[in-house]
Scaffold this motif. Structure first.
Motif, PDB file in Angstrom:
ATOM      1  N   MET A 117       0.438  -0.972  -0.315  1.00  0.00           N
ATOM      2  CA  MET A 117      -0.240  -0.011  -0.069  1.00  0.00           C
ATOM      3  C   MET A 117       0.901   0.952   0.115  1.00  0.00           C
ATOM      4  SD  MET A 117      -3.375  -1.217  -0.129  1.00  0.00           S
ATOM      5  CE  MET A 117      -2.794  -2.835  -0.553  1.00  0.00           C
ATOM      6  N   ASP A 118       0.513   2.175  -1.012  1.00  0.00           N
ATOM      7  CA  ASP A 118       1.017   3.953  -0.714  1.00  0.00           C
ATOM      8  C   ASP A 118       0.427   4.652   0.528  1.00  0.00           C
ATOM      9  OD1 ASP A 118       2.921   3.472  -3.162  1.00  0.00           O
ATOM     10  OD2 ASP A 118       1.239   2.996  -3.913  1.00  0.00           O
ATOM     11  N   THR A 119      -0.526   4.419   0.648  1.00  0.00           N
ATOM     12  CA  THR A 119      -1.797   5.172   1.543  1.00  0.00           C
ATOM     13  C   THR A 119      -2.245   3.804   2.623  1.00  0.00           C
ATOM     14  OG1 THR A 119      -3.951   5.334   0.911  1.00  0.00           O
ATOM     15  CG2 THR A 119      -1.858   6.876   0.275  1.00  0.00           C
ATOM     16  N   ILE A 120      -2.411   4.001   3.806  1.00  0.00           N
ATOM     17  CA  ILE A 120      -3.068   3.172   4.828  1.00  0.00           C
ATOM     18  C   ILE A 120      -4.356   4.114   5.866  1.00  0.00           C
ATOM     19  CG2 ILE A 120      -3.326   1.420   5.957  1.00  0.00           C
ATOM     20  CD1 ILE A 120       0.142   0.462   5.553  1.00  0.00           C
ATOM     21  N   SER A 121      -5.101   4.403   5.967  1.00  0.00           N
ATOM     22  CA  SER A 121      -6.403   4.832   6.866  1.00  0.00           C
ATOM     23  C   SER A 121      -6.795   3.963   7.867  1.00  0.00           C
ATOM     24  CB  SER A 121      -7.297   5.650   6.109  1.00  0.00           C
ATOM     25  OG  SER A 121      -7.190   6.526   5.413  1.00  0.00           O
ATOM     26  N   ILE A 122      -6.797   4.200   8.755  1.00  0.00           N
ATOM     27  CA  ILE A 122      -7.123   3.298   9.904  1.00  0.00           C
ATOM     28  C   ILE A 122      -7.956   4.374  10.230  1.00  0.00           C
ATOM     29  CG2 ILE A 122      -6.678   2.307  11.870  1.00  0.00           C
ATOM     30  CD1 ILE A 122      -3.315   3.182  11.782  1.00  0.00           C
ATOM     31  N   CYS A 123      -9.120   3.234   9.824  1.00  0.00           N
ATOM     32  CA  CYS A 123     -10.726   3.262  10.937  1.00  0.00           C
ATOM     33  C   CYS A 123     -11.083   2.251  11.851  1.00  0.00           C
ATOM     34  CB  CYS A 123     -11.398   3.288   9.482  1.00  0.00           C
ATOM     35  SG  CYS A 123     -10.888   4.075   8.293  1.00  0.00           S
ATOM     36  N   VAL A 124     -10.131   1.910  13.064  1.00  0.00           N
ATOM     37  CA  VAL A 124     -10.885   0.719  13.728  1.00  0.00           C
ATOM     38  C   VAL A 124     -11.596   1.223  14.863  1.00  0.00           C
ATOM     39  CG1 VAL A 124      -8.916  -0.798  13.458  1.00  0.00           C
ATOM     40  CG2 VAL A 124      -8.397   1.476  15.102  1.00  0.00           C
ATOM     41  N   PRO A 125     -11.969   0.712  15.962  1.00  0.00           N
ATOM     42  CA  PRO A 125     -12.791   1.745  16.956  1.00  0.00           C
ATOM     43  C   PRO A 125     -12.198   1.420  18.287  1.00  0.00           C
ATOM     44  CG  PRO A 125     -13.813  -0.926  16.251  1.00  0.00           C
ATOM     45  CD  PRO A 125     -12.407  -1.151  15.921  1.00  0.00           C
ATOM     46  N   THR A 126     -13.011   2.627  18.482  1.00  0.00           N
ATOM     47  CA  THR A 126     -12.068   3.568  19.497  1.00  0.00           C
ATOM     48  C   THR A 126     -13.108   3.305  21.097  1.00  0.00           C
ATOM     49  OG1 THR A 126     -12.663   5.105  18.918  1.00  0.00           O
ATOM     50  CG2 THR A 126     -10.413   4.495  18.334  1.00  0.00           C
ATOM     51  N   PRO A 127     -13.866   2.348  21.619  1.00  0.00           N
ATOM     52  CA  PRO A 127     -14.438   2.310  22.360  1.00  0.00           C
ATOM     53  C   PRO A 127     -14.374   3.047  23.753  1.00  0.00           C
ATOM     54  CG  PRO A 127     -13.621   0.251  21.959  1.00  0.00           C
ATOM     55  CD  PRO A 127     -12.537   1.215  21.592  1.00  0.00           C
ATOM     56  N   LEU A 128     -14.474   2.395  24.985  1.00  0.00           N
ATOM     57  CA  LEU A 128     -13.989   2.407  26.259  1.00  0.00           C
ATOM     58  C   LEU A 128     -14.648   1.286  27.029  1.00  0.00           C
ATOM     59  CD1 LEU A 128     -16.634   5.766  27.238  1.00  0.00           C
ATOM     60  CD2 LEU A 128     -14.553   5.709  27.038  1.00  0.00           C
ATOM     61  N   ARG A 129     -12.776   1.628  28.177  1.00  0.00           N
ATOM     62  CA  ARG A 129     -12.871   0.141  28.935  1.00  0.00           C
ATOM     63  C   ARG A 129     -14.311   0.477  29.892  1.00  0.00           C
ATOM     64  NH1 ARG A 129      -7.880  -1.364  28.175  1.00  0.00           N
ATOM     65  NH2 ARG A 129      -6.429  -0.459  27.361  1.00  0.00           N
ATOM     66  N   LYS A 130     -14.378  -0.962  30.808  1.00  0.00           N
ATOM     67  CA  LYS A 130     -15.382  -1.009  31.590  1.00  0.00           C
ATOM     68  C   LYS A 130     -15.103   0.167  32.525  1.00  0.00           C
ATOM     69  CE  LYS A 130     -17.046  -5.495  31.870  1.00  0.00           C
ATOM     70  NZ  LYS A 130     -16.172  -6.393  31.509  1.00  0.00           N
ATOM     71  N   THR A 131     -14.166   0.536  32.815  1.00  0.00           N
ATOM     72  CA  THR A 131     -13.566   1.516  33.732  1.00  0.00           C
ATOM     73  C   THR A 131     -13.628   3.176  33.059  1.00  0.00           C
ATOM     74  OG1 THR A 131     -11.330   1.870  32.820  1.00  0.00           O
ATOM     75  CG2 THR A 131     -11.487   0.651  35.153  1.00  0.00           C
ATOM     76  N   LYS A 132     -14.354   3.111  32.125  1.00  0.00           N
ATOM     77  CA  LYS A 132     -14.695   4.397  31.599  1.00  0.00           C
ATOM     78  C   LYS A 132     -13.758   5.249  30.804  1.00  0.00           C
ATOM     79  CE  LYS A 132     -19.335   4.256  32.202  1.00  0.00           C
ATOM     80  NZ  LYS A 132     -20.166   4.304  30.020  1.00  0.00           N
ATOM     81  N   ASP A 133     -12.695   4.600  30.758  1.00  0.00           N
ATOM     82  CA  ASP A 133     -11.085   5.205  30.090  1.00  0.00           C
ATOM     83  C   ASP A 133     -11.151   4.672  28.274  1.00  0.00           C
ATOM     84  OD1 ASP A 133     -10.493   6.193  32.898  1.00  0.00           O
ATOM     85  OD2 ASP A 133      -8.899   4.787  32.793  1.00  0.00           O
ATOM     86  N   PRO A 134     -10.633   5.378  27.978  1.00  0.00           N
ATOM     87  CA  PRO A 134     -10.255   5.704  27.001  1.00  0.00           C
ATOM     88  C   PRO A 134      -9.178   3.791  25.991  1.00  0.00           C
ATOM     89  CG  PRO A 134      -9.009   6.912  27.019  1.00  0.00           C
ATOM     90  CD  PRO A 134      -9.770   7.004  28.346  1.00  0.00           C
ATOM     91  N   ASP A 135     -10.397   3.186  25.800  1.00  0.00           N
ATOM     92  CA  ASP A 135      -9.442   1.855  25.388  1.00  0.00           C
ATOM     93  C   ASP A 135      -8.981   1.908  23.321  1.00  0.00           C
ATOM     94  OD1 ASP A 135      -8.945  -0.241  24.552  1.00  0.00           O
ATOM     95  OD2 ASP A 135     -11.235  -1.802  24.853  1.00  0.00           O
ATOM     96  N   LEU A 136      -7.681   2.083  23.539  1.00  0.00           N
ATOM     97  CA  LEU A 136      -7.121   2.505  22.421  1.00  0.00           C
ATOM     98  C   LEU A 136      -6.038   0.883  22.117  1.00  0.00           C
ATOM     99  CD1 LEU A 136      -4.073   5.968  22.847  1.00  0.00           C
ATOM    100  CD2 LEU A 136      -7.529   5.654  21.976  1.00  0.00           C
ATOM    101  N   SER A 137      -6.485  -0.015  22.457  1.00  0.00           N
ATOM    102  CA  SER A 137      -5.841  -1.018  21.867  1.00  0.00           C
ATOM    103  C   SER A 137      -6.304  -1.431  20.732  1.00  0.00           C
ATOM    104  CB  SER A 137      -6.757  -2.811  22.905  1.00  0.00           C
ATOM    105  OG  SER A 137      -7.390  -2.656  22.367  1.00  0.00           O
ATOM    106  N   PHE A 138      -7.594  -1.015  20.113  1.00  0.00           N
ATOM    107  CA  PHE A 138      -7.363  -1.705  18.359  1.00  0.00           C
ATOM    108  C   PHE A 138      -6.512  -0.813  17.820  1.00  0.00           C
ATOM    109  CE2 PHE A 138     -11.996  -2.364  20.768  1.00  0.00           C
ATOM    110  CZ  PHE A 138     -11.803  -3.490  19.826  1.00  0.00           C
TER     111      PHE A 138
END
Ligand SMILES: NC(=O)c1ccc[n+]([C@@H]2O[C@H](COP(=O)([O-])OP(=O)(O)OC[C@H]3O[C@@H](n4cnc5c(N)ncnc54)[C@H](O)[C@@H]3O)[C@@H](O)[C@H]2O)c1
Length: 450
Positions: free
Chosen positions: A107-128
């Motif tokens: 690929m020459d370009t890559i757009s990342i469109c994965v989920p950004t949910p919250l953890r159970k603790t209501k903190d950002p979940d950046l794992s995706f």
């Protein structure tokens, strides 16, 4: 010994390495660039199709093998992407999907469109984002543009993604390019789709911004370049926090109007006649969807990390999150007027998707309403033509035919799908709690407002 006038070779100024930008821009202009999209959900699939329409050969990278198989068959699973469009782009060999991550290197370009949910603790979940970035990092090469599209807190692109991509020794803004471009799509909106929603881009360097501008300029009507990635991240959070806070305001007003015996919907309609300085928001059973309830939490989390207390955002969150309980209180009040307790009452929920005319259940307030009803030992049923089966948050139900609401003690309109026949609903129901003003214009003592 004679002094030497020429500096030793090792200290000669190095010739600056040529930037990979001109070649990337050439490939983008000529549509030779191979375009990759990671995550083919509500955001990624329409975006991939739009890139294909613009003439690029697009490859979608997805962890869900069923989605990949569906695209490879030419079947769309996103309502905003017609299957014919998908098939047309596939017939032109412009769209494919894969689970083979090694192909990211092509690929020459890559757009990342994965989920950004919250953890159970209501903190950002950046794992995706982290997992997708690891994949990109593994095959990153000179000349690639990486764009993060997932909604996230200001600083993610530079503080989280950039350090990962720098590990291989390539230079950002010269060898590879990294930018943030928020996705603003509104699923189910017939007027605004990926192509005609202006795209904001912010690069981690000026050339990163230029590269991202060139990619999106080819496929959406308008691109606005901002100073940096953080500004682009913040712009997206402003948009959704603006909605969240204004909905919180109007929900609070709805509660106050009930005390004052004023019709909040009429108040909003009247205020909306002001041709400037006012924008109507509407009260309802609570917030739903992947964005409006979640994004402000990303912002307030980041604010707290910086030692800043985001008061208004948090109050709006509290008001909005208590609306499902208020709906249940309205159901109890309606039943009470009919001499029935909520306990063992048969309550029929009409519409459970998070908003009108979609099948998306994410964060739907109907789930909270149903949980509160069950906790109070009501018997719950639902009808939603968009959601034939519900298997979420410990709830297991099947949608019932609308006629079965005749058997209910009280119906509650949580989502005002346009396919419902509201006159029939009022005729058949014993009591109706209308949280969306879907029954405006129908007069009946059976109807209870929010
Ligand atoms: N849905 C909306 O209306 C909307 C609007 C604007 C912005 N956003 C933002 O866009 C982002 C994506 O949201 P969405 O609604 O498309 O989510 P989605 O759940 O519909 O789609 C995400 C897709 O990514 C896939 N995925 C997850 N991890 C992956 C990985 N490591 N590699 C490849 N694929 C992976 C999932 O299987 C899924 O198909 C989120 O940050 C969201 O906040 C969503």
């Amino acid at each position: 010994m004679a002094a030497t006038l020429t500096p030793p070779a090792s200290s000669a100024p190095a010739t600056p390495a040529a930037s990979a930008l001109p070649e990337l821009l050439r490939k983008l202009r000529s549509r030779e660039a191979r375009v990759g999209v990671i995550g083919l959900g509500y955001v990624g699939l329409p975006l991939a199709v739009e890139f294909a329409r613009a003439g690029f050969r697009v490859t979608g990278f997805e962890v869900d093998a069923e989605k990949v198989a569906s695209i490879e068959r030419g079947d769309s699973y996103i309502a905003d992407v017609p299957a014919e469009e998908l098939r047309e782009q596939r017939a032109k060999e412009r769209l494919s999907a894969t689970t083979d991550w090694s192909r990211l290197a092509e690929m020459d370009t890559i757009s990342i469109c994965v989920p950004t949910p919250l953890r159970k603790t209501k903190d950002p979940d950046l794992s995706f984002i982290l997992r997708a970035s690891e994949r990109v990092q593994a095959t990153l090469r000179r000349g690639q543009l990486v764009v993060l599209e997932s909604t996230t807190y200001p600083g993610t692109t530079e503080e989280v993604v950039l350090p990962m991509l720098l590990e291989g020794g390539l230079k950002a803004g010269q060898d590879f390019f990294l930018a943030f471009s928020p996705e603003r799509v509104d699923p189910g909106n017939p007027d605004f789709q990926t192509r005609n929603i202006p795209k904001i881009v912010g690069g981690v360097t000026a050339d990163c911004g230029r590269a991202a501008e060139a990619l999106y300029h080819a496929s959406v009507d308008r691109v606005m370049v901002v100073s940096n990635a953080q500004t682009a991240e913040m712009a997206k959070l402003l948009e959704n926090t603006f909605r969240n806070v204004n909905i919180g305001l109007v929900n609070e007003l709805a509660l106050l109007c009930r005390e004052l015996k004023v019709n909040v919907w009429e108040v909003i309609e009247a205020a909306s006649t002001k041709p400037f300085g006012f924008m109507p928001f509407h009260p309802g059973p609570g917030l739903g969807g992947h964005c409006i309830p979640v994004d402000p939490v990303y912002l307030s989390w980041k604010a707290r990390v910086e030692g800043f207390e985001p008061r208004l955002i948090e109050v709006a969150q509290q008001i909005n999150s208590r609306m499902p309980e208020h709906v249940v209180a309205r159901i109890a009040a309606a039943l009470n007027d009919a001499g029935k307790p909520l306990r063992r009452a048969r309550v029929h929920v009409l519409g459970i998707a998070y908003k009108r005319d979609v099948n998306d259940m994410r964060e739907s307030p109907a789930l909270d309403v149903m949980h509160h009803l069950l906790r109070q030992q009501a018997e719950v049923r639902y009808t939603d033509p968009y959601v034939p089966h519900l298997r979420e948050m410990g709830l297991e139900f099947d949608s019932q035919p609308l006629e079965s609401l005749r058997e209910a003690d009280c119906a509650v309109i949580v989502t005002d799908h346009s396919c419902f026949d509201y006159r029939q609903i009022v005729r058949q129901a014993r009591l109706v709690v209308d949280t969306r003003n879907a029954l405006r214009g129908i007069r009946s003592a059976k109807i209870y407002g929010l």
